[in-house]
Write a protein that holds these residues in place. Structure first.
Motif, PDB file in Angstrom:
ATOM      1  N   ARG A 125     -76.019  35.792 -72.602  1.00  0.00           N
ATOM      2  CA  ARG A 125     -75.202  36.543 -71.659  1.00  0.00           C
ATOM      3  C   ARG A 125     -74.991  37.953 -72.199  1.00  0.00           C
ATOM      4  NH1 ARG A 125     -70.088  33.100 -69.181  1.00  0.00           N
ATOM      5  NH2 ARG A 125     -71.310  31.504 -68.063  1.00  0.00           N
ATOM      6  N   LEU A 126     -75.226  38.937 -71.348  1.00  0.00           N
ATOM      7  CA  LEU A 126     -74.986  40.328 -71.711  1.00  0.00           C
ATOM      8  C   LEU A 126     -73.921  40.909 -70.787  1.00  0.00           C
ATOM      9  CD1 LEU A 126     -78.624  41.690 -72.225  1.00  0.00           C
ATOM     10  CD2 LEU A 126     -77.044  40.802 -73.957  1.00  0.00           C
ATOM     11  N   GLU A 127     -72.992  41.629 -71.369  1.00  0.00           N
ATOM     12  CA  GLU A 127     -71.938  42.259 -70.582  1.00  0.00           C
ATOM     13  C   GLU A 127     -72.481  43.551 -69.983  1.00  0.00           C
ATOM     14  OE1 GLU A 127     -67.189  42.120 -71.112  1.00  0.00           O
ATOM     15  OE2 GLU A 127     -68.298  42.955 -72.804  1.00  0.00           O
ATOM     16  N   ALA A 128     -72.085  43.837 -68.739  1.00  0.00           N
ATOM     17  CA  ALA A 128     -72.639  44.973 -68.000  1.00  0.00           C
ATOM     18  C   ALA A 128     -71.535  45.871 -67.462  1.00  0.00           C
ATOM     19  CB  ALA A 128     -73.507  44.478 -66.846  1.00  0.00           C
ATOM     20  N   SER A 129     -71.812  47.171 -67.493  1.00  0.00           N
ATOM     21  CA  SER A 129     -70.974  48.137 -66.777  1.00  0.00           C
ATOM     22  C   SER A 129     -71.771  48.615 -65.569  1.00  0.00           C
ATOM     23  CB  SER A 129     -70.599  49.309 -67.678  1.00  0.00           C
ATOM     24  OG  SER A 129     -71.753  49.973 -68.165  1.00  0.00           O
ATOM     25  N   GLU A 130     -71.131  49.385 -64.708  1.00  0.00           N
ATOM     26  CA  GLU A 130     -71.836  49.916 -63.545  1.00  0.00           C
ATOM     27  C   GLU A 130     -72.524  51.204 -63.951  1.00  0.00           C
ATOM     28  OE1 GLU A 130     -71.051  50.281 -58.766  1.00  0.00           O
ATOM     29  OE2 GLU A 130     -69.430  50.849 -60.109  1.00  0.00           O
ATOM     30  N   ASN A 131     -73.818  51.314 -63.673  1.00  0.00           N
ATOM     31  CA  ASN A 131     -74.555  52.497 -64.115  1.00  0.00           C
ATOM     32  C   ASN A 131     -74.164  53.739 -63.320  1.00  0.00           C
ATOM     33  OD1 ASN A 131     -76.677  53.814 -65.682  1.00  0.00           O
ATOM     34  ND2 ASN A 131     -77.722  53.992 -63.724  1.00  0.00           N
ATOM     35  N   THR A 132     -74.208  53.636 -62.011  1.00  0.00           N
ATOM     36  CA  THR A 132     -73.838  54.751 -61.140  1.00  0.00           C
ATOM     37  C   THR A 132     -72.731  54.269 -60.215  1.00  0.00           C
ATOM     38  OG1 THR A 132     -76.116  55.585 -61.189  1.00  0.00           O
ATOM     39  CG2 THR A 132     -74.658  56.448 -59.468  1.00  0.00           C
ATOM     40  N   PRO A 133     -71.540  54.848 -60.303  1.00  0.00           N
ATOM     41  CA  PRO A 133     -70.415  54.367 -59.500  1.00  0.00           C
ATOM     42  C   PRO A 133     -70.754  54.272 -58.013  1.00  0.00           C
ATOM     43  CG  PRO A 133     -69.657  55.962 -61.116  1.00  0.00           C
ATOM     44  CD  PRO A 133     -71.162  55.972 -61.178  1.00  0.00           C
ATOM     45  N   GLY A 134     -70.380  53.150 -57.430  1.00  0.00           N
ATOM     46  CA  GLY A 134     -70.573  52.953 -56.006  1.00  0.00           C
ATOM     47  C   GLY A 134     -71.904  52.353 -55.612  1.00  0.00           C
ATOM     48  N   THR A 135     -72.837  52.205 -56.570  1.00  0.00           N
ATOM     49  CA  THR A 135     -74.167  51.688 -56.228  1.00  0.00           C
ATOM     50  C   THR A 135     -74.325  50.211 -56.566  1.00  0.00           C
ATOM     51  OG1 THR A 135     -75.136  52.209 -58.391  1.00  0.00           O
ATOM     52  CG2 THR A 135     -75.148  53.957 -56.706  1.00  0.00           C
ATOM     53  N   GLY A 136     -73.504  49.705 -57.477  1.00  0.00           N
ATOM     54  CA  GLY A 136     -73.636  48.328 -57.922  1.00  0.00           C
ATOM     55  C   GLY A 136     -74.712  48.111 -58.966  1.00  0.00           C
ATOM     56  N   THR A 137     -75.474  49.165 -59.306  1.00  0.00           N
ATOM     57  CA  THR A 137     -76.485  49.033 -60.350  1.00  0.00           C
ATOM     58  C   THR A 137     -75.808  48.775 -61.690  1.00  0.00           C
ATOM     59  OG1 THR A 137     -76.505  51.442 -60.658  1.00  0.00           O
ATOM     60  CG2 THR A 137     -78.158  50.504 -59.168  1.00  0.00           C
ATOM     61  N   LEU A 138     -76.468  48.001 -62.543  1.00  0.00           N
ATOM     62  CA  LEU A 138     -75.880  47.575 -63.807  1.00  0.00           C
ATOM     63  C   LEU A 138     -76.488  48.323 -64.990  1.00  0.00           C
ATOM     64  CD1 LEU A 138     -75.811  43.689 -63.281  1.00  0.00           C
ATOM     65  CD2 LEU A 138     -74.061  45.389 -62.652  1.00  0.00           C
ATOM     66  N   PHE A 139     -75.659  48.552 -65.992  1.00  0.00           N
ATOM     67  CA  PHE A 139     -76.077  49.224 -67.221  1.00  0.00           C
ATOM     68  C   PHE A 139     -75.805  48.295 -68.394  1.00  0.00           C
ATOM     69  CE2 PHE A 139     -74.765  52.284 -70.701  1.00  0.00           C
ATOM     70  CZ  PHE A 139     -76.066  52.612 -71.065  1.00  0.00           C
ATOM     71  N   LEU A 140     -76.870  47.963 -69.125  1.00  0.00           N
ATOM     72  CA  LEU A 140     -76.780  47.051 -70.262  1.00  0.00           C
ATOM     73  C   LEU A 140     -77.121  47.793 -71.548  1.00  0.00           C
ATOM     74  CD1 LEU A 140     -78.834  44.096 -68.703  1.00  0.00           C
ATOM     75  CD2 LEU A 140     -76.353  44.388 -68.636  1.00  0.00           C
ATOM     76  N   VAL A 141     -76.302  47.606 -72.559  1.00  0.00           N
ATOM     77  CA  VAL A 141     -76.571  48.128 -73.899  1.00  0.00           C
ATOM     78  C   VAL A 141     -76.748  46.919 -74.807  1.00  0.00           C
ATOM     79  CG1 VAL A 141     -75.722  49.543 -75.801  1.00  0.00           C
ATOM     80  CG2 VAL A 141     -75.133  50.155 -73.448  1.00  0.00           C
ATOM     81  N   PHE A 142     -77.920  46.785 -75.426  1.00  0.00           N
ATOM     82  CA  PHE A 142     -78.162  45.584 -76.211  1.00  0.00           C
ATOM     83  C   PHE A 142     -78.895  45.900 -77.514  1.00  0.00           C
ATOM     84  CE2 PHE A 142     -82.137  46.066 -73.942  1.00  0.00           C
ATOM     85  CZ  PHE A 142     -83.104  45.590 -74.820  1.00  0.00           C
ATOM     86  N   ARG A 143     -78.823  44.935 -78.401  1.00  0.00           N
ATOM     87  CA  ARG A 143     -79.577  44.971 -79.658  1.00  0.00           C
ATOM     88  C   ARG A 143     -80.210  43.602 -79.830  1.00  0.00           C
ATOM     89  NH1 ARG A 143     -76.089  46.802 -84.715  1.00  0.00           N
ATOM     90  NH2 ARG A 143     -75.906  48.683 -83.439  1.00  0.00           N
ATOM     91  N   ASP A 144     -81.372  43.548 -80.490  1.00  0.00           N
ATOM     92  CA  ASP A 144     -82.054  42.279 -80.706  1.00  0.00           C
ATOM     93  C   ASP A 144     -82.720  42.315 -82.076  1.00  0.00           C
ATOM     94  OD1 ASP A 144     -85.256  42.720 -80.185  1.00  0.00           O
ATOM     95  OD2 ASP A 144     -84.046  44.123 -79.010  1.00  0.00           O
ATOM     96  N   LEU A 145     -83.516  41.312 -82.394  1.00  0.00           N
ATOM     97  CA  LEU A 145     -84.076  41.201 -83.738  1.00  0.00           C
ATOM     98  C   LEU A 145     -85.193  42.198 -84.023  1.00  0.00           C
ATOM     99  CD1 LEU A 145     -84.084  37.333 -84.345  1.00  0.00           C
ATOM    100  CD2 LEU A 145     -82.389  39.040 -85.036  1.00  0.00           C
ATOM    101  N   THR A 146     -85.611  42.983 -83.019  1.00  0.00           N
ATOM    102  CA  THR A 146     -86.557  44.071 -83.284  1.00  0.00           C
ATOM    103  C   THR A 146     -85.836  45.357 -83.683  1.00  0.00           C
ATOM    104  OG1 THR A 146     -86.612  44.958 -81.018  1.00  0.00           O
ATOM    105  CG2 THR A 146     -88.113  43.131 -81.522  1.00  0.00           C
ATOM    106  N   SER A 147     -84.511  45.419 -83.469  1.00  0.00           N
ATOM    107  CA  SER A 147     -83.746  46.643 -83.721  1.00  0.00           C
ATOM    108  C   SER A 147     -83.811  47.022 -85.195  1.00  0.00           C
ATOM    109  CB  SER A 147     -82.288  46.456 -83.297  1.00  0.00           C
ATOM    110  OG  SER A 147     -82.209  46.112 -81.932  1.00  0.00           O
ATOM    111  N   GLY A 148     -84.114  48.289 -85.448  1.00  0.00           N
ATOM    112  CA  GLY A 148     -84.245  48.764 -86.819  1.00  0.00           C
ATOM    113  C   GLY A 148     -85.602  48.475 -87.418  1.00  0.00           C
ATOM    114  N   LYS A 149     -86.464  47.802 -86.654  1.00  0.00           N
ATOM    115  CA  LYS A 149     -87.832  47.504 -87.101  1.00  0.00           C
ATOM    116  C   LYS A 149     -88.797  48.166 -86.113  1.00  0.00           C
ATOM    117  CE  LYS A 149     -86.204  43.162 -89.120  1.00  0.00           C
ATOM    118  NZ  LYS A 149     -86.223  41.684 -89.048  1.00  0.00           N
TER     119      LYS A 149
END
Length: 300
Positions: A212-236
């Motif tokens: 599960r990833l928590e989401a904010s709204e990317n552009t207000p009023g559009t319903g589009t979602l913005f996800l910021v994530f990190r995974d096991l490739t990060s830093g590699k």
């Protein structure tokens, strides 16, 4: 927040119908992702893209002198910049620009003498010579962001690197909206905390496990979602701080999460961005071998 021109540099777009199996992407889907990636790079390289962001000057309380004078508080390099261009006055959480008599500069395209600036508002663009200055807020701090179309970062741009397109990373996720959006203080890459309004979570299965990833709204009023994530490739293979992903608006409780369109944060391209870091719940113990790789790779 990690904003420039008022928007996060990420493009949504649903492309072809969602696929769930592994294997080579079909031609139409591959073409849609390749177009998305080309459009992303075009935006990055544009006259107002992140590669033009070539300075960030933190303001102190009181007057902050700016211009080409080497003894000023904010020293600007470029053509047609007066030695004493003016001052930014920070007082009580407000910033006011005062143009020096005779200094030519515009705000919102019109000549300015004295006016209050608003943080992270693209229209509040102060043009001085051939550079633009914008007020930026990071936590409780205010800074002046410099944008220069002739920046070294832009001139030396060497292109982007991507994982091969793999349709198994294009997932149909369940969207779980919050009954009431919640404000989350999110740390950014320079150590400040900015509020992000989280509106829900996306839930999907990847390599046999549910995330599960928590989401904010990317552009207000559009319903589009913005996800910021990190995974096991990060830093590699991928940026150490995070990657960003924008989705279309959810429909009927579902949303397509396409990691082939995951992109680097702006701070991968310029040291003058203040990008958000992923919350603890958005750090996945799985290697996402899709989307954008490190900006600089050996040989660049």
């Amino acid at each position: 927040m990690c904003l420039a021109g008022g928007a996060i540099l990420a493009l949504a777009g649903s492309g072809a119908a969602a696929g769930t199996g592994a294997g080579a992407a079909d031609a139409s889907y591959r073409a849609s992702v390749e177009k998305w990636r080309a459009d992303y790079e075009t935006t990055l390289r544009s006259d107002d893209g992140w590669l033009t962001v070539s300075g960030l000057f933190w303001l102190h309380e009181g007057e902050n002198r700016f211009g080409s004078d080497a003894l000023g508080d904010i020293v600007l390099a470029g053509k047609n910049i007066p030695a004493q261009a003016g001052t930014f006055t920070l007082q009580g959480g407000k910033v006011v620009v005062h143009a020096h008599p005779g200094a030519k500069m515009t705000l919102r395209g019109k000549p300015v003498e004295t006016e209050e600036l608003h943080a992270d508002v693209p229209e509040d663009r102060l043009q001085v010579g051939d550079v633009a200055l914008l007020l930026h807020a990071s936590g409780a701090r205010f800074g002046i962001r410099l944008k220069d179309k002739n920046s070294k970062l832009r001139r030396e741009f060497s292109g982007l690197h991507w994982f091969p397109i793999d349709e198994s990373y294009r997932l149909t996720a369940r969207y779980i909206p919050y009954a009431t959006p919640k404000s989350v203080q999110t740390q950014n890459i320079v150590g400040d905390f900015d509020p992000y309004i989280m509106i829900g979570q996306v839930e999907f299965t990847l390599q046999g496990k549910t995330y599960r990833l928590e989401a904010s709204e990317n552009t207000p009023g559009t319903g589009t979602l913005f996800l910021v994530f990190r995974d096991l490739t990060s830093g590699k293979q991928t940026d150490a701080a995070a990657r960003f992903l924008v989705t279309d608006a959810p429909k009927n409780g579902a949303v397509v999460v396409d990691f082939n369109k995951a992109s680097n944060p702006p701070c991968a391209y310029t040291p003058y961005a203040t990008c958000p870091l992923p919350t603890l719940g958005n750090r996945m113990r799985v290697a996402v071998l899709a989307g954008e790789k490190n900006y600089k790779e050996p040989g660049d």
